[in-house]
Design a protein around this motif. Structure first.
Motif, PDB file in Angstrom:
ATOM      1  N   GLY A 251       0.733  -1.158   0.048  1.00  0.00           N
ATOM      2  CA  GLY A 251      -0.054   0.217  -0.030  1.00  0.00           C
ATOM      3  C   GLY A 251       0.954   1.241  -0.034  1.00  0.00           C
ATOM      4  O   GLY A 251       1.942   1.061   0.113  1.00  0.00           O
ATOM      5  N   ARG A 252       0.251   2.342  -0.348  1.00  0.00           N
ATOM      6  CA  ARG A 252       0.723   3.679  -0.370  1.00  0.00           C
ATOM      7  C   ARG A 252      -0.044   4.621   0.268  1.00  0.00           C
ATOM      8  O   ARG A 252      -1.199   4.847  -0.430  1.00  0.00           O
ATOM      9  CB  ARG A 252       1.255   3.791  -1.669  1.00  0.00           C
ATOM     10  CG  ARG A 252       2.409   3.492  -2.433  1.00  0.00           C
ATOM     11  CD  ARG A 252       3.947   3.922  -1.906  1.00  0.00           C
ATOM     12  NE  ARG A 252       4.923   3.628  -2.079  1.00  0.00           N
ATOM     13  CZ  ARG A 252       5.586   2.147  -1.904  1.00  0.00           C
ATOM     14  NH1 ARG A 252       4.996   1.485  -0.971  1.00  0.00           N
ATOM     15  NH2 ARG A 252       6.596   1.740  -2.707  1.00  0.00           N
ATOM     16  N   PRO A 253       0.104   5.475   1.309  1.00  0.00           N
ATOM     17  CA  PRO A 253      -0.831   6.562   1.696  1.00  0.00           C
ATOM     18  C   PRO A 253      -0.933   7.399   0.550  1.00  0.00           C
ATOM     19  O   PRO A 253      -0.352   7.905  -0.217  1.00  0.00           O
ATOM     20  CB  PRO A 253       0.297   7.411   2.726  1.00  0.00           C
ATOM     21  CG  PRO A 253       1.158   6.256   3.057  1.00  0.00           C
ATOM     22  CD  PRO A 253       1.597   5.398   2.044  1.00  0.00           C
ATOM     23  N   GLY A 254      -2.386   7.952   0.433  1.00  0.00           N
ATOM     24  CA  GLY A 254      -2.982   8.478  -0.745  1.00  0.00           C
ATOM     25  C   GLY A 254      -3.195   8.016  -1.756  1.00  0.00           C
ATOM     26  O   GLY A 254      -3.796   8.582  -2.689  1.00  0.00           O
ATOM     27  N   LEU A 255      -3.108   6.678  -1.959  1.00  0.00           N
ATOM     28  CA  LEU A 255      -3.596   5.705  -2.925  1.00  0.00           C
ATOM     29  C   LEU A 255      -4.881   5.407  -2.921  1.00  0.00           C
ATOM     30  O   LEU A 255      -5.540   4.526  -2.651  1.00  0.00           O
ATOM     31  CB  LEU A 255      -2.776   4.398  -3.313  1.00  0.00           C
ATOM     32  CG  LEU A 255      -2.327   4.008  -4.890  1.00  0.00           C
ATOM     33  CD1 LEU A 255      -1.401   3.013  -4.631  1.00  0.00           C
ATOM     34  CD2 LEU A 255      -3.658   3.093  -5.055  1.00  0.00           C
ATOM     35  N   ILE A 256      -5.574   6.531  -3.529  1.00  0.00           N
ATOM     36  CA  ILE A 256      -6.930   6.791  -3.698  1.00  0.00           C
ATOM     37  C   ILE A 256      -7.495   6.909  -5.164  1.00  0.00           C
ATOM     38  O   ILE A 256      -6.976   7.554  -5.801  1.00  0.00           O
ATOM     39  CB  ILE A 256      -7.394   7.797  -2.793  1.00  0.00           C
ATOM     40  CG1 ILE A 256      -7.222   7.623  -1.308  1.00  0.00           C
ATOM     41  CG2 ILE A 256      -9.163   7.784  -2.936  1.00  0.00           C
ATOM     42  CD1 ILE A 256      -7.366   8.704  -0.624  1.00  0.00           C
ATOM     43  N   GLY A 257      -8.613   6.009  -5.452  1.00  0.00           N
ATOM     44  CA  GLY A 257      -9.052   6.027  -6.784  1.00  0.00           C
ATOM     45  C   GLY A 257      -9.317   7.414  -7.468  1.00  0.00           C
ATOM     46  O   GLY A 257      -8.699   7.626  -8.358  1.00  0.00           O
ATOM     47  N   ILE A 258     -10.019   8.277  -6.705  1.00  0.00           N
ATOM     48  CA  ILE A 258     -10.131   9.678  -7.217  1.00  0.00           C
ATOM     49  C   ILE A 258      -9.124  10.356  -7.528  1.00  0.00           C
ATOM     50  O   ILE A 258      -8.890  11.131  -8.400  1.00  0.00           O
ATOM     51  CB  ILE A 258     -11.073  10.475  -6.375  1.00  0.00           C
ATOM     52  CG1 ILE A 258     -11.907  11.412  -7.109  1.00  0.00           C
ATOM     53  CG2 ILE A 258     -10.696  10.898  -5.187  1.00  0.00           C
ATOM     54  CD1 ILE A 258     -13.127  11.939  -6.706  1.00  0.00           C
ATOM     55  N   ASN A 259      -7.866  10.175  -6.946  1.00  0.00           N
ATOM     56  CA  ASN A 259      -6.603  10.866  -6.964  1.00  0.00           C
ATOM     57  C   ASN A 259      -5.680  10.382  -7.957  1.00  0.00           C
ATOM     58  O   ASN A 259      -4.940  11.113  -8.250  1.00  0.00           O
ATOM     59  CB  ASN A 259      -6.230  11.235  -5.482  1.00  0.00           C
ATOM     60  CG  ASN A 259      -6.716  12.206  -4.674  1.00  0.00           C
ATOM     61  OD1 ASN A 259      -7.545  12.936  -5.049  1.00  0.00           O
ATOM     62  ND2 ASN A 259      -6.859  11.944  -3.319  1.00  0.00           N
ATOM     63  N   THR A 260      -5.814   9.080  -7.979  1.00  0.00           N
ATOM     64  CA  THR A 260      -4.432   8.356  -9.021  1.00  0.00           C
ATOM     65  C   THR A 260      -5.295   7.814 -10.009  1.00  0.00           C
ATOM     66  O   THR A 260      -4.613   7.892 -11.070  1.00  0.00           O
ATOM     67  CB  THR A 260      -3.976   7.175  -8.068  1.00  0.00           C
ATOM     68  OG1 THR A 260      -4.993   6.296  -7.577  1.00  0.00           O
ATOM     69  CG2 THR A 260      -3.491   7.836  -6.665  1.00  0.00           C
ATOM     70  N   ALA A 261      -6.499   7.085 -10.071  1.00  0.00           N
ATOM     71  CA  ALA A 261      -6.912   6.283 -11.220  1.00  0.00           C
ATOM     72  C   ALA A 261      -7.765   7.128 -12.318  1.00  0.00           C
ATOM     73  O   ALA A 261      -7.679   7.042 -13.220  1.00  0.00           O
ATOM     74  CB  ALA A 261      -7.666   5.167 -10.961  1.00  0.00           C
ATOM     75  N   ALA A 262      -8.422   8.153 -11.307  1.00  0.00           N
ATOM     76  CA  ALA A 262      -9.405   8.959 -12.335  1.00  0.00           C
ATOM     77  C   ALA A 262      -8.814  10.022 -13.165  1.00  0.00           C
ATOM     78  O   ALA A 262      -9.149  10.099 -14.411  1.00  0.00           O
ATOM     79  CB  ALA A 262     -10.368   9.504 -11.180  1.00  0.00           C
ATOM     80  N   PRO A 263      -7.704  10.562 -12.496  1.00  0.00           N
ATOM     81  CA  PRO A 263      -7.182  11.521 -13.622  1.00  0.00           C
ATOM     82  C   PRO A 263      -6.571  10.845 -14.923  1.00  0.00           C
ATOM     83  O   PRO A 263      -6.683  11.318 -16.163  1.00  0.00           O
ATOM     84  CB  PRO A 263      -5.816  11.943 -12.743  1.00  0.00           C
ATOM     85  CG  PRO A 263      -6.312  12.040 -11.417  1.00  0.00           C
ATOM     86  CD  PRO A 263      -7.255  10.760 -11.601  1.00  0.00           C
ATOM     87  N   ILE A 264      -6.040   9.622 -14.828  1.00  0.00           N
ATOM     88  CA  ILE A 264      -5.724   8.871 -15.922  1.00  0.00           C
ATOM     89  C   ILE A 264      -6.767   8.379 -16.681  1.00  0.00           C
ATOM     90  O   ILE A 264      -6.672   8.615 -18.013  1.00  0.00           O
ATOM     91  CB  ILE A 264      -4.993   7.598 -15.443  1.00  0.00           C
ATOM     92  CG1 ILE A 264      -3.620   7.802 -14.712  1.00  0.00           C
ATOM     93  CG2 ILE A 264      -4.605   6.610 -16.716  1.00  0.00           C
ATOM     94  CD1 ILE A 264      -2.798   6.778 -13.894  1.00  0.00           C
ATOM     95  N   MET A 265      -7.979   8.074 -16.271  1.00  0.00           N
ATOM     96  CA  MET A 265      -9.065   7.748 -17.101  1.00  0.00           C
ATOM     97  C   MET A 265      -9.561   8.828 -17.786  1.00  0.00           C
ATOM     98  O   MET A 265      -9.872   8.685 -18.984  1.00  0.00           O
ATOM     99  CB  MET A 265     -10.115   7.062 -16.072  1.00  0.00           C
ATOM    100  CG  MET A 265     -11.323   6.910 -16.676  1.00  0.00           C
ATOM    101  SD  MET A 265     -12.961   6.593 -15.430  1.00  0.00           S
ATOM    102  CE  MET A 265     -13.263   8.427 -15.152  1.00  0.00           C
ATOM    103  N   PHE A 266      -9.805  10.077 -17.303  1.00  0.00           N
ATOM    104  CA  PHE A 266     -10.040  11.215 -17.891  1.00  0.00           C
ATOM    105  C   PHE A 266      -9.138  11.913 -18.926  1.00  0.00           C
ATOM    106  O   PHE A 266      -9.539  12.159 -20.032  1.00  0.00           O
ATOM    107  CB  PHE A 266     -10.510  12.518 -16.854  1.00  0.00           C
ATOM    108  CG  PHE A 266     -11.714  12.067 -16.331  1.00  0.00           C
ATOM    109  CD1 PHE A 266     -13.106  12.559 -17.047  1.00  0.00           C
ATOM    110  CD2 PHE A 266     -12.153  11.825 -15.108  1.00  0.00           C
ATOM    111  CE1 PHE A 266     -14.382  12.422 -16.524  1.00  0.00           C
ATOM    112  CE2 PHE A 266     -13.291  11.476 -14.505  1.00  0.00           C
ATOM    113  CZ  PHE A 266     -14.554  11.770 -15.535  1.00  0.00           C
TER     114      PHE A 266
END
Length: 276
Positions: A251-266
């Motif tokens: 795990g990594r602190p701050g590894l949250i879907g909206i902050n990490t995966a969502a920008p890539i998706m958009f």
């Protein structure tokens, strides 16, 4: 698709294909439950769901921000990815029923008995593959597209993704019916509408900065311990699914879907818009 983790020698290296690796699902299964309950007439989008501190036989689900609304409309519970309402909805729908639904629509990793998962099934208690999840969201969109075009359903619309589009017309082989598939069209439409409104408690300002000329129905997820960040978006033309994390499961602190995966998706949706 993968990366080398073996060290210095390519001869002894190997790739980790995380696309097909089972990972904790976080909240990414919530739209299936919402759509299933709409299909079966157990809720409507504005049905009020309790959002209060909860103890269910020693199980104490909590919302991500540790705050509670008292009651919340079902569609807002999905849009805000509230955990307590999701657990209460699963309690009403029943774990066994949801487990069966997940298997039918194409999640190949939900293999343990329903009682092994319990109510945590909706909050990341099960594992999923990015491949399967992309396929099921695409199948939902495919079902709605077919119904909008023809007023009919076909369970053949639910299938795993294909690497290459099959140019052969197989429509004559499919069984078309006026009876709903795994989800009915109105439930799918309502589910995607709720997902267009996605927001997160304490993070509303962040998601509105994502610019797209398309209306994207999207869902994020974060696993326990910040090991997995998910984002899956759907339009009538495309499904974009993103997983962010470490193949080792660290795990990594701050590894949250909206902050990490969502920008890539958009970013990917923006590229798709430019190419179309």
């Amino acid at each position: 698709d993968g990366f080398n983790i073996a060290g210095t020698s390519d001869d002894h290296g190997y790739d980790v294909d995380v696309v097909t690796a089972p990972r904790s699902t976080g909240s990414i299964l919530k739209p299936y439950l919402y759509c299933g309950m709409l299909t079966d007439g157990q809720i409507l989008p504005n049905t009020l769901i309790a959002d209060v501190p909860t103890d269910i036989s020693g199980y104490n689900p909590e919302n991500f921000d540790l705050e509670y609304d008292g009651v919340v409309p079902a569609h807002r519970a999905l849009a805000r990815s509230l955990n307590v309402p999701a657990v209460k909805m699963l309690q009403q729908y029943r774990v066994e029923r949801f487990h069966n639904l997940l298997n039918k629509i194409g999640l190949t990793t939900v293999t343990r008995p329903p009682e092994d998962y319990g109510l945590s099934l909706i909050l990341g208690g099960a594992e999923g593959k990015l491949w399967d999840l992309a396929g099921t969201y695409a199948s939902m969109a495919r079902t709605l597209n077919r119904y909008n075009a023809s007023g009919q359903y076909s369970k053949s619309d639910f299938h795993a993704p294909l690497y290459m589009k099959n140019e052969t017309d197989t429509s004559t082989d499919a069984a078309f019916t006026n009876e709903k598939s795994y989800f009915d069209a109105s439930a799918l439409w309502c589910t995607f509408e709720a997902m267009v409104e996605v927001a997160r408690p304490g993070e509303e300002a962040a998601w509105t900065s994502y610019v797209s000329s398309r209306r994207v129905a999207w869902k994020t997820g974060t696993s326990f311990g910040f090991r997995d960040g998910w984002a899956i978006g759907v339009t009538p033309e495309y499904v974009v699914a993103v997983w962010v994390g470490n193949a080792s499961g660290e795990g990594r602190p701050g590894l949250i879907g909206i902050n990490t995966a969502a920008p890539i998706m958009f970013d990917i949706f923006s590229l798709l818009e430019q190419s179309s």
